[in-house]
Design a protein around this motif. Sequence first.
Motif, mmCIF file in Angstrom:
data_model
loop_
_atom_site.group_PDB
_atom_site.id
_atom_site.type_symbol
_atom_site.label_atom_id
_atom_site.label_comp_id
_atom_site.label_asym_id
_atom_site.label_seq_id
_atom_site.Cartn_x
_atom_site.Cartn_y
_atom_site.Cartn_z
ATOM 1 N N PHE A 2 -7.910 -4.207 3.371
ATOM 2 C CA PHE A 2 -7.144 -3.474 2.369
ATOM 3 C C PHE A 2 -7.604 -2.029 2.209
ATOM 4 O O PHE A 2 -6.771 -1.121 2.099
ATOM 5 C CB PHE A 2 -7.228 -4.192 1.020
ATOM 6 C CG PHE A 2 -6.382 -3.564 -0.044
ATOM 7 C CD1 PHE A 2 -5.021 -3.816 -0.101
ATOM 8 C CD2 PHE A 2 -6.932 -2.697 -0.976
ATOM 9 C CE1 PHE A 2 -4.224 -3.227 -1.067
ATOM 10 C CE2 PHE A 2 -6.148 -2.107 -1.947
ATOM 11 C CZ PHE A 2 -4.792 -2.370 -1.997
ATOM 12 N N CYS B 39 0.828 -1.209 0.000
ATOM 13 C CA CYS B 39 0.000 0.000 0.000
ATOM 14 C C CYS B 39 0.860 1.257 0.000
ATOM 15 O O CYS B 39 0.550 2.233 -0.695
ATOM 16 C CB CYS B 39 -0.946 -0.010 1.198
ATOM 17 S SG CYS B 39 -2.301 -1.194 1.054
ATOM 18 N N ILE C 94 -5.001 1.110 2.320
ATOM 19 C CA ILE C 94 -4.619 1.940 1.179
ATOM 20 C C ILE C 94 -5.090 3.376 1.377
ATOM 21 O O ILE C 94 -4.402 4.324 0.977
ATOM 22 C CB ILE C 94 -5.159 1.352 -0.151
ATOM 23 C CG1 ILE C 94 -4.549 2.086 -1.344
ATOM 24 C CG2 ILE C 94 -6.671 1.398 -0.204
ATOM 25 C CD1 ILE C 94 -3.063 1.942 -1.488
#
Length: 251
Positions: free
Chosen positions: A174, A122, A178
């Motif tokens: 995720f 990320c 991110i």
Amino acid sequence: MKTTGDQQLVKRINRSVLLRLLRQRGSLSRAQLAGESGLTKSTVSLLVRELIDEGWLAETGLAAAQGMGRPSTPLRLDGSRRAMVGVEIGVESLRVVGVSVTGEVLCAAEAPLVDRDPAAVCRQAAALVVRTQAELVARPVTVSGVGIGVPGAFDEATGTIRFAPNLGWRDVAFLPLITRALADAGSPPVAVHVQNEADTAALSEYEFADGEATDSLIFVTCGVGVGAGIVLNDRLFTGLQGMAGEIGHSI
């Protein structure tokens, strides 16, 4: 009685309908947009004015009048004022592109993946995104959002990659990762959308291939892994926890 949230959702849907019609047809007048969309002329006029002011649309000049009345003014997507950033997280590399709303690639970058740890991926992706955003702003265009394709089953309801076996990931949160990495890298606040890479490819083929999309679609990808994206009844079909299309793990 409709709530404010309901009204805003309807407005976003109606704006999307107009933008999609113009992407498919290239150029339409306000009256033609009203006829094609089923929206009232007053609603179309209001939404078109907003979309022009925000840089999504542009007027192309006067067309010949059809019958009585003033000549119509065709509208088109404005590829010079707004752009998006696309990210592909691969098993071995990262790819980032800046594209206009008309699909023109404005800039691109690629780098080998230096670490498969989710947080490290990320951070590396965020650095490439920020560099691409800077290139776009220098043109200058407004960056409207970031779309990210990942090589695994993505659960939209929770923002979690349920599993990405070729990266060794399972139940990775995720979207929060991110989003935080982009903020830490200095990205301006923009919408961030994440989806399985095969699903994004299927949706792109459905929306941007030559001709008008009218049928359902299955798009199969074969690379390090095998996957598929499914468009069904004009919508991306992802299934429970994003598992639809994970054919590489069911053969």
